[in-house]
Design a protein around this motif. Sequence first.
Motif, PDB file in Angstrom:
ATOM      1  N   THR A  76       0.834  -1.204   0.000  1.00  0.00           N
ATOM      2  CA  THR A  76       0.000   0.000   0.000  1.00  0.00           C
ATOM      3  C   THR A  76       0.869   1.255   0.000  1.00  0.00           C
ATOM      4  N   ASP A  78       3.003   4.141  -1.827  1.00  0.00           N
ATOM      5  CA  ASP A  78       3.147   4.855  -3.092  1.00  0.00           C
ATOM      6  C   ASP A  78       4.571   5.345  -3.291  1.00  0.00           C
ATOM      7  N   PHE A  90      -6.482   3.590   3.326  1.00  0.00           N
ATOM      8  CA  PHE A  90      -5.840   3.553   2.012  1.00  0.00           C
ATOM      9  C   PHE A  90      -6.833   3.112   0.940  1.00  0.00           C
ATOM     10  N   SER A  93      -9.993   5.570   0.441  1.00  0.00           N
ATOM     11  CA  SER A  93      -9.709   6.813  -0.268  1.00  0.00           C
ATOM     12  C   SER A  93      -9.664   6.596  -1.783  1.00  0.00           C
ATOM     13  N   GLY A  94      -9.128   5.455  -2.199  1.00  0.00           N
ATOM     14  CA  GLY A  94      -9.097   5.159  -3.627  1.00  0.00           C
ATOM     15  C   GLY A  94     -10.447   4.728  -4.157  1.00  0.00           C
ATOM     16  N   THR A 242      -3.558   9.063  -6.689  1.00  0.00           N
ATOM     17  CA  THR A 242      -2.382   9.235  -5.830  1.00  0.00           C
ATOM     18  C   THR A 242      -2.358  10.617  -5.176  1.00  0.00           C
ATOM     19  N   ARG A 245      -5.007  10.584  -2.439  1.00  0.00           N
ATOM     20  CA  ARG A 245      -4.540   9.764  -1.321  1.00  0.00           C
ATOM     21  C   ARG A 245      -3.455  10.496  -0.521  1.00  0.00           C
TER      22      ARG A 245
END
Length: 288
Positions: A76, A78, A90, A93-94, A242, A245
Motif C-alpha cells: 500500500t 506509493d 488507504f 480513499s481510492g 495518488t 490519497r
Amino acid sequence: MAEKTFKTEITSKHKLFDLHIRETFEYKDLIFLFVKRDFKSRYKQTVLGPLWAIIQPLLTTIVFTVIFGNLAKLTTADVAGKYNIPNFVFYMSGNICWQYFAGTLSATSSTFLANKGTMGKVYYPRLVTPISTAFSGLISFGIQLVMLFGFWTYFLIKGGTSIRVSPMLLMIPLVIIQLIVLSVGCGIIISSVTTKYRDLSMLVGFGLSLWHYATPIAYGLRLIPQKYASIYLLNPVTSIITTFRYAVLGVGYFNIGYYLISWAFSITFFFIGIVLFSRIERVFMDTI
C-alpha cells in the motif's frame, strides 16, 4: 432545361464550437430538478435508501482490506520508506474516487439512449443532462467523503500511524473538479459515438474494469516496476488517485509533471467530448 436558382437558402445556425454554455447556465433550475430526480431514482424503492451511499464503499473497502491487504498482502506504499498506513483508509480513499468516476462516466455514456424520450419531445440544452448526472453523483461522493474523514479522524487521534495533516489537503477540491471534468468528458465522448455504434455501450463496463486494475486502487504505486512507471503514470486517473490519497494520508506520491499531464488529458477529453456532443445532438433523433 434551365438551371433553377434559389433566393433563399436554409442552413443550420449551429456552429462547430457553438457549445451553448450560456444557454445551459440559464437552465440551472432544470439542472437542479434533474439532480434531484437522479438522486431520488437511484435509491427509490430501496429499504435503506441513501444509506447505500455509505454501505457500498464500506463493504468494498472491507473486501479490499481482507483480499488485497491481508491475504494477497499487496503493498500500500506509493513511495519508498517506512510508513504505517492503515489499509482501511488507504483502500477507502481510492475506492470512493473510483466509484464516483466510474459511476459518472457510465451514466453519462448513456445520456442519449437513456433520455431519448424526453429529448425527442422537449427542447433544452442537451448538456444539462450530463452536468446533472455529475452533480447528482457528487451528493453520494460528499457523503462518502464525510465517512472517510470520520475514519481519518479516528486514526489521527488514535496515533501510531503515519497519517498526518498536510497542506496537500487543499488539493482535494481541485482533484474533485478534475474527476468531474475527466468522467464527464469520457462519458459524453462515448454517448456521442454510441448513437451510431451501439456496440460500444456493451464495452463500457468491461473497459472500466480494465481501467480499474490499471489504476493504483487495490495496490500502491510501488508495486509497479520502475521501468514501466513512466508509461503507467500516463493514465490520468492514476495521478488523481495518488494525489487524493496523498492529500488524505499526508504521505504519498505527487509529481507535478505527471499531474499536469493528467490535467491535459482531462481537459482534452472534455473539450473533444463537448464538441462531439454539440455536433451529435442535432441529428441523434434520426440515428438513435
